[in-house]
Design a protein around this motif. Structure first.
Motif: not given
Length: 371
Positions: A7-8, A23-42
């Motif tokens: 949706q995003l 800002r959303l991605l930075d929050a996930h990165l700060a929490g160490g959740d790079t899996a979310y970043l990778a899924e978002f990038g894909a």
């Protein structure tokens, strides 16, 4: 209810505003959740693609990729490669750039999986491993102690025939601490190591007569790209003097050569290490913008090839033999008083006398502001 990644990403269509997503991605990165970043990038790449994406979407994808690849750890290396680190880049040589970025920002142990990947793995091609090995060497990493790298090199037919396989797996003392670019989220920064080496200019007396010289293979390897640019010039040749050339006779000997780059020369003693430093800079990052760089691994090879030709080492000589010959030579840097050099920050000139001080090798190159 929180929006899904799909949706995003869908909401970014036609939008020029990505601050909220950042800002959303930075929050996930700060929490160490790079899996979310990778899924978002894909998802971002699947929706917009590298060719159709607007500037905001490319920025967002590059930001995600950067944040993933610079997070220490093997899993982040795998995620970055899965996002296309080695296949999509503003550089004309994405595999070489990927190797440099990985070597700068990841520990060798985190890169073991790159060497363990299958030969047909599109995200970690064989060329990436070849470049990565020597990008690590350039940063002083003990690659010979990395079992995955050794196992790959021993088993890979690709590596057995690769030109980079000639290079030693550890820095030679004459390589010192190579000057390397620094890669960061906003791009890359680097220095330019060229120009007349520091030292007192040699006094002059009559030069020694020489025979007409010829260019030898490999002499211009480190400055090959400069010669192909509209404002770049290269001159190189090897001459045989009638007798040993003493230091004080070198300026006069150079001035009499049939080369445009030696008009009214200023000559200073230098070292093979200084020559290698400038040659490496010229080959790896010199002669234009990053889109055409050779990067560290191939820059190292080109610097060694030019150094070998300057020192009179044969084409089949090992790096150790090249270093030994270089140690026996007398090395000089020079610039000229005429108009051949551009007088910018991309000029280099070296004159090298062999152990008998009769073989004189000359290499000069100039370019203007990398343009």
């Amino acid at each position: 209810m929180a929006k899904t990644i799909e949706q995003l990403v869908a909401g970014l269509a036609g939008s020029y505003e990505v601050g909220e997503v950042c800002r959303l991605l930075d929050a996930h990165l700060a929490g160490g959740d790079t899996a979310y970043l990778a899924e978002f990038g894909a998802a971002l790449n699947a929706r917009f693609g590298s060719g159709r994406a607007g500037a905001e979407h490319r920025y967002l994808f590059d930001r995600i990729l950067w944040d993933v690849v610079t997070r220490p750890g093997r899993v982040h290396v795998e995620r970055a490669l899965g996002l296309g680190l080695a296949t999509r880049s503003r550089s004309g040589r994405p595999v070489r750039r990927a190797a440099a970025v990985l070597a700068e920002h990841q520990r060798p142990s985190a890169l073991a999986g790159v060497f363990e990947a299958a030969p047909d793995d599109a995200t970690a091609p064989e060329e990436l491993r070849a470049c990565l090995l020597h990008e690590l060497v350039l940063r002083g990493a003990p690659v010979a102690k990395l079992p995955e790298a050794r196992a790959w090199a021993e088993a890979s037919p690709y590596w057995a025939e690769h030109p980079l396989a000639w290079l030693p797996w550890a820095l030679d003392p004459l390589e010192g601490t190579p000057g390397l670019p620094h890669y960061w989220r906003g791009g890359v920064s680097y220095g330019r190591p060229y120009g007349l080496p520091k030292g007192a200019p040699l006094g002059g007396r009559a030069g020694v007569p020489v025979e007409v010289g010829e260019e030898e293979p490999g002499l211009t390897a480190a400055v090959e790209r400069w010669a192909r640019r509209h404002n770049g010039r290269v001159e190189a040749a090897v001459f045989d003097a009638d007798g040993p050339v003493a230091p004080e006779a070198l300026p006069g000997t150079l001035a009499a050569l049939p080369l445009d780059c030696v008009e009214d020369p200023v000559v200073v003693p230098t070292t093979a290490a200084e020559a290698w430093r400038q040659l490496f800079g010229a080959a790896s990052t010199g002669g234009g913008g990053e889109a055409g760089w050779w990067y560290g691994a191939y820059g190292r090879l080109a610097a060694w090839r030019s150094l070998a030709a300057l020192a009179g080492a044969g084409p089949d000589a090992s790096a150790a033999e090249v270093a030994r010959r270089a140690a026996d030579c007398a090395w000089y840097g020079f610039t000229a008083g005429g108009e051949w050099f551009n007088g910018d920050d991309m000029d280099l000139g070296f004159a090298v006398l062999d152990a008998g001080r009769r073989r004189l090798a000359v290499l000069a190159a100039t370019d203007y502001d990398g343009g």
